[in-house]
Scaffold this motif. Structure first.
Motif, PDB file in Angstrom:
ATOM      1  N   MET A 162     -34.679 -19.451  22.656  1.00  0.00           N
ATOM      2  CA  MET A 162     -35.489 -20.647  22.865  1.00  0.00           C
ATOM      3  C   MET A 162     -36.849 -20.433  22.215  1.00  0.00           C
ATOM      4  SD  MET A 162     -36.686 -22.432  26.454  1.00  0.00           S
ATOM      5  CE  MET A 162     -35.004 -22.744  26.956  1.00  0.00           C
ATOM      6  N   THR A 163     -37.361 -21.429  21.530  1.00  0.00           N
ATOM      7  CA  THR A 163     -38.684 -21.354  20.917  1.00  0.00           C
ATOM      8  C   THR A 163     -39.657 -22.244  21.682  1.00  0.00           C
ATOM      9  OG1 THR A 163     -38.153 -23.134  19.348  1.00  0.00           O
ATOM     10  CG2 THR A 163     -37.723 -20.861  18.649  1.00  0.00           C
ATOM     11  N   ASP A 164     -40.873 -21.768  21.792  1.00  0.00           N
ATOM     12  CA  ASP A 164     -41.896 -22.435  22.596  1.00  0.00           C
ATOM     13  C   ASP A 164     -42.996 -22.972  21.690  1.00  0.00           C
ATOM     14  OD1 ASP A 164     -43.886 -23.214  24.332  1.00  0.00           O
ATOM     15  OD2 ASP A 164     -44.250 -21.207  25.154  1.00  0.00           O
ATOM     16  N   ALA A 228     -41.287 -28.446  30.955  1.00  0.00           N
ATOM     17  CA  ALA A 228     -41.606 -27.234  31.709  1.00  0.00           C
ATOM     18  C   ALA A 228     -40.871 -26.057  31.086  1.00  0.00           C
ATOM     19  CB  ALA A 228     -41.224 -27.394  33.180  1.00  0.00           C
ATOM     20  N   LEU A 229     -41.485 -24.888  31.185  1.00  0.00           N
ATOM     21  CA  LEU A 229     -40.880 -23.677  30.634  1.00  0.00           C
ATOM     22  C   LEU A 229     -41.303 -22.481  31.462  1.00  0.00           C
ATOM     23  CD1 LEU A 229     -39.350 -22.137  28.353  1.00  0.00           C
ATOM     24  CD2 LEU A 229     -41.560 -21.980  27.162  1.00  0.00           C
ATOM     25  N   LEU A 230     -40.330 -21.635  31.801  1.00  0.00           N
ATOM     26  CA  LEU A 230     -40.590 -20.338  32.402  1.00  0.00           C
ATOM     27  C   LEU A 230     -40.404 -19.267  31.332  1.00  0.00           C
ATOM     28  CD1 LEU A 230     -38.697 -20.693  35.800  1.00  0.00           C
ATOM     29  CD2 LEU A 230     -41.159 -20.893  35.407  1.00  0.00           C
ATOM     30  N   THR A 231     -41.383 -18.389  31.201  1.00  0.00           N
ATOM     31  CA  THR A 231     -41.344 -17.311  30.207  1.00  0.00           C
ATOM     32  C   THR A 231     -41.473 -15.978  30.919  1.00  0.00           C
ATOM     33  OG1 THR A 231     -42.332 -18.707  28.497  1.00  0.00           O
ATOM     34  CG2 THR A 231     -42.492 -16.323  28.180  1.00  0.00           C
ATOM     35  N   GLY A 251     -37.357 -25.611  21.144  1.00  0.00           N
ATOM     36  CA  GLY A 251     -36.263 -25.602  20.177  1.00  0.00           C
ATOM     37  C   GLY A 251     -35.436 -24.350  20.309  1.00  0.00           C
ATOM     38  N   THR A 252     -34.585 -24.121  19.324  1.00  0.00           N
ATOM     39  CA  THR A 252     -33.760 -22.915  19.312  1.00  0.00           C
ATOM     40  C   THR A 252     -33.849 -22.259  17.938  1.00  0.00           C
ATOM     41  OG1 THR A 252     -31.781 -24.171  18.657  1.00  0.00           O
ATOM     42  CG2 THR A 252     -32.135 -23.804  21.022  1.00  0.00           C
TER      43      THR A 252
END
Length: 269
Positions: A162-164, A228-231, A251-252
Motif C-alpha cells: 500500500m502506498t501513502d 484513514a490509514l494505520l501505519t 494506492g498500490t
C-alpha cells in the motif's frame, strides 16, 4: 545445541518473550515480533479453528535465549494437521514485504531449526501438511527444510504494498496518540466487513499504539472520516498496514517476493 518443541499458548508465550533479543538482533519485522505474535495468540483464543500454537527452539541450553526459533500453528482439518507459521491465517497483514520469519542466528542454527520442524511433522498423529508462507527470499531455514522434504516445494510470489499519498489530499491529521486511535477506531472499524479481521485489527492496533508502533492518519469529513490509514512503525521505518479512502491518496505498488515452503499431506516417518 539442543532442539526442543513446545506446544500450547502459555509455553509459546514464554518462548516469544525469550526470543525478543534474537528478534531484535535479526531486525525481524513488526509482524514477526512479540507484540504482534501476542495479538495473534489472543485472536486465536477468541476464534474457532485457530489450532494450537507451537514453537521449535534451538539453543545452547534447555531454557533461556534461543539461537533459532520457529513459531508455528497446528490446525487439524479432518484427518490432516496443517502446519503453518503462527499468524499465517490472520488478517489484515501489511503488504509489500515478507511478514513471517523463521528466526536463525546463523547457518548452523538454521539447519538445526529445519531438522526440528521436520521432526515436528513426524510427531504429528496421522497425516501432516506443511505450508510456511510469507518468508523472505533466500531464507536459510526454508532452504534446509526443503532439502529434507522429498516432495517439498519452494515457491515465491510478488507481493503488493500500500502506498501513502494522503498528505496530498490536504487536511490529513496524523497521530501516534493511543487516545486519538481510540477516538476514531469505531468509525475505522465500520469499514472492515470481516468480523474476525475487525476483531484482530482492534486488538492489534490498540496494542501497538500503546507501545508507539502505530500511526493513525485521518482525513476528517462532515459525516466521519473520508480516508484513514494505520501505519506500523519501527523506528524511522514506516509500513502502511490497513486503510481506505473515498477521495484517493492510497494506492498500490509492487513489493518484495514472498517465499513459501510446502509439502503435501502424508504420514511422516
Amino acid at each position: 545445541m539442543l532442539t526442543r518443541t513446545v506446544v500450547g499458548r502459555a509455553r509459546v508465550v514464554r518462548e516469544i518473550r525469550a526470543a525478543a533479543p534474537l528478534m531484535a538482533d535479526l531486525r525481524a519485522p513488526v509482524t514477526a515480533r512479540g507484540p504482534w505474535l501476542t495479538a495473534v495468540l489472543n485472536a486465536g483464543v477468541a476464534g474457532r479453528g485457530a489450532g494450537r500454537p507451537a514453537a521449535v527452539v534451538v539453543g545452547a541450553h534447555a531454557e533461556g535465549r534461543p539461537d533459532a526459533v520457529a513459531f508455528l500453528a497446528l490446525r487439524r482439518r479432518g484427518p490432516v494437521v496443517v502446519v503453518t507459521v503462527l499468524g499465517g491465517g490472520v488478517q489484515p497483514v501489511p503488504g509489500g514485504r515478507p511478514p513471517a520469519r523463521l528466526l536463525a542466528r546463523d547457518g548452523e542454527a538454521a539447519g538445526l531449526l529445519a531438522a526440528g520442524i521436520h521432526d515436528l511433522l513426524g510427531d504429528v498423529r496421522g497425516s501432516a501438511r506443511l505450508r510456511l508462507a510469507g518468508l523472505p527470499l533466500g531464507d536459510p531455514t526454508a532452504r534446509a527444510l526443503s532439502a529434507r522434504l522429498p516432495d517439498g516445494l519452494i515457491a515465491n510470489e510478488r507481493s503488493h504494498a500500500m502506498t501513502d499519498d494522503l498528505d496530498g489530499m490536504g487536511g490529513v491529521v496524523r497521530s501516534r496518540d493511543p487516545a486519538e486511535l481510540e477516538r476514531w477506531l469505531p468509525a475505522l472499524l465500520a469499514r472492515e466487513p470481516d468480523t474476525r479481521a475487525r476483531g484482530f485489527l482492534r486488538s492489534c492496533a490498540r496494542l501497538h499504539a500503546a507501545i508507539g508502533q502505530v500511526e493513525l492518519a485521518v482525513l476528517p469529513g462532515d459525516d466521519g472520516p473520508r480516508a484513514a490509514l494505520l501505519t506500523l512503525l519501527d523506528g524511522a521505518d514506516r509500513w502502511p498496514w490497513w486503510g481506505w479512502s473515498d477521495v484517493g491518496g492510497l494506492g498500490t505498488a509492487m513489493g518484495a517476493p514472498l517465499v513459501s515452503v510446502t509439502a503435501p499431506a502424508r504420514g511422516w516417518p
